[in-house]
Design a protein around this motif. Sequence first.
Motif, PDB file in Angstrom:
ATOM      1  N   UNK A 270       0.835  -1.207   0.000  1.00  0.00           N
ATOM      2  CA  UNK A 270       0.000   0.000   0.000  1.00  0.00           C
ATOM      3  C   UNK A 270       0.868   1.255   0.000  1.00  0.00           C
ATOM      4  N   UNK A 271       1.934   1.236   0.809  1.00  0.00           N
ATOM      5  CA  UNK A 271       2.816   2.405   0.878  1.00  0.00           C
ATOM      6  C   UNK A 271       3.536   2.636  -0.448  1.00  0.00           C
ATOM      7  N   UNK A 272       3.902   1.560  -1.137  1.00  0.00           N
ATOM      8  CA  UNK A 272       4.539   1.718  -2.441  1.00  0.00           C
ATOM      9  C   UNK A 272       3.673   2.549  -3.376  1.00  0.00           C
ATOM     10  N   UNK A 273       2.373   2.314  -3.321  1.00  0.00           N
ATOM     11  CA  UNK A 273       1.447   3.034  -4.207  1.00  0.00           C
ATOM     12  C   UNK A 273       1.088   4.410  -3.659  1.00  0.00           C
ATOM     13  N   UNK A 274       0.667   4.479  -2.402  1.00  0.00           N
ATOM     14  CA  UNK A 274       0.170   5.753  -1.875  1.00  0.00           C
ATOM     15  C   UNK A 274       1.286   6.796  -1.757  1.00  0.00           C
ATOM     16  N   UNK A 275       2.508   6.358  -1.431  1.00  0.00           N
ATOM     17  CA  UNK A 275       3.610   7.311  -1.279  1.00  0.00           C
ATOM     18  C   UNK A 275       3.974   7.966  -2.601  1.00  0.00           C
ATOM     19  N   UNK A 276       4.111   7.165  -3.652  1.00  0.00           N
ATOM     20  CA  UNK A 276       4.488   7.754  -4.934  1.00  0.00           C
ATOM     21  C   UNK A 276       3.351   8.604  -5.492  1.00  0.00           C
ATOM     22  N   UNK A 277       2.099   8.195  -5.246  1.00  0.00           N
ATOM     23  CA  UNK A 277       0.958   9.017  -5.677  1.00  0.00           C
ATOM     24  C   UNK A 277       0.968  10.361  -4.961  1.00  0.00           C
ATOM     25  N   UNK A 278       1.273  10.335  -3.662  1.00  0.00           N
ATOM     26  CA  UNK A 278       1.318  11.562  -2.858  1.00  0.00           C
ATOM     27  C   UNK A 278       2.392  12.518  -3.386  1.00  0.00           C
ATOM     28  N   UNK A 279       3.576  12.000  -3.609  1.00  0.00           N
ATOM     29  CA  UNK A 279       4.682  12.859  -4.042  1.00  0.00           C
ATOM     30  C   UNK A 279       4.472  13.344  -5.471  1.00  0.00           C
ATOM     31  N   UNK A 280       3.917  12.510  -6.333  1.00  0.00           N
ATOM     32  CA  UNK A 280       3.639  12.953  -7.708  1.00  0.00           C
ATOM     33  C   UNK A 280       2.664  14.121  -7.714  1.00  0.00           C
ATOM     34  N   UNK A 281       1.633  14.062  -6.877  1.00  0.00           N
ATOM     35  CA  UNK A 281       0.667  15.165  -6.821  1.00  0.00           C
ATOM     36  C   UNK A 281       1.369  16.454  -6.399  1.00  0.00           C
ATOM     37  N   UNK A 282       2.252  16.343  -5.418  1.00  0.00           N
ATOM     38  CA  UNK A 282       2.968  17.528  -4.934  1.00  0.00           C
ATOM     39  C   UNK A 282       3.903  18.072  -6.005  1.00  0.00           C
ATOM     40  N   UNK A 283       4.662  17.193  -6.658  1.00  0.00           N
ATOM     41  CA  UNK A 283       5.587  17.627  -7.709  1.00  0.00           C
ATOM     42  C   UNK A 283       4.828  18.254  -8.868  1.00  0.00           C
ATOM     43  N   UNK A 284       3.697  17.650  -9.245  1.00  0.00           N
ATOM     44  CA  UNK A 284       2.878  18.217 -10.331  1.00  0.00           C
ATOM     45  C   UNK A 284       2.371  19.601  -9.957  1.00  0.00           C
ATOM     46  N   UNK A 285       1.951  19.770  -8.690  1.00  0.00           N
ATOM     47  CA  UNK A 285       1.460  21.075  -8.243  1.00  0.00           C
ATOM     48  C   UNK A 285       2.572  22.116  -8.265  1.00  0.00           C
ATOM     49  N   UNK A 286       3.775  21.722  -7.869  1.00  0.00           N
ATOM     50  CA  UNK A 286       4.917  22.635  -7.906  1.00  0.00           C
ATOM     51  C   UNK A 286       5.228  23.036  -9.342  1.00  0.00           C
ATOM     52  N   UNK A 287       5.147  22.083 -10.257  1.00  0.00           N
ATOM     53  CA  UNK A 287       5.383  22.378 -11.679  1.00  0.00           C
ATOM     54  C   UNK A 287       4.346  23.365 -12.218  1.00  0.00           C
TER      55      UNK A 287
END
Length: 295
Positions: A270-287
């Motif tokens: 679960x952490x493998x999926x939720x962690x990368x989803x969380x960080x991708x959302x943040x990186x996309x927002x920063x972009x």
Amino acid sequence: MKYSLFTVSVPEMTPEQALKKMKEYGYDGVDWRVTDLPTDPGTVKEAPSYWKNNYCTVDIAAIDEKAQELKALSDRYGIKVNALATYLNCADSEARIESCMTAAVKMGCNRIRVNSLPYHKGQNYLETFEQAAAGFKKVEVLARKHGVKADFEMHMGTITPSASAAYRLACLFDPRYIGVIYDTGNVIYEGFEEYQMAFEILGPYLDLVHIKNACWVKKNVDGNEKYVPDWAPFTDGYADFERCFQALKAVGYDGYVTFEDFSSAESSEQKLKTDIDCIRRIVDAVERQEEGAHD
């Protein structure tokens, strides 16, 4: 930004099981946990755990001979070997450090982890610093010989818990061969400095970023209630990932970020999926913020 996983995070998975799930969830690289495998019968019978009976660990005694096998396995799933994350430090056996470097070269990997030294109150910091500097002089020679980089981690309990302290040691060496790993969770324990200032301090020595979270909680310690640091889920700790990635963007960092998650709220998968989803959302927002600022 590229995403990797330090395999300490998935102790119940075999290397192939971990690679399969990493591929499924969109990771780009892997940081193999490399250390001595447990031999004590009691430990081997224990349930998998992060730092003891961890199935997703490569035996350091056999790392060089297993290098081609690990590379082939990683290639099969399209995952690059980003780092060999050893638990060696700069005062350890040069032969062990060099065997990890030769293995890294065989895997097409350009970095291994070789940590600085722990801080002991019984020894003056300056003495320990001089020992670390002498150790890394030898490590740098080996790194130059093999064309790889030896990174030490900003870690609590060592002489390099902060960017300032890490730079004081790293700046003695060529950044092509000695680098620093910034860790978003470790600095909650000890050594936090404003993200962008920390990255600016490290400059060319910033070679890798570890992503995890931590917080301070009240616990009973030797019969007294005290606030102590503890690991936390990505979405429920003190690390400000948005500000961190804004700062990485500001200093032009576009290398790997390596995921570690020692929290217990979810399973490893679960952490493998939720962690990368969380960080991708943040990186996309920063972009998007960056793009909006230039419109």
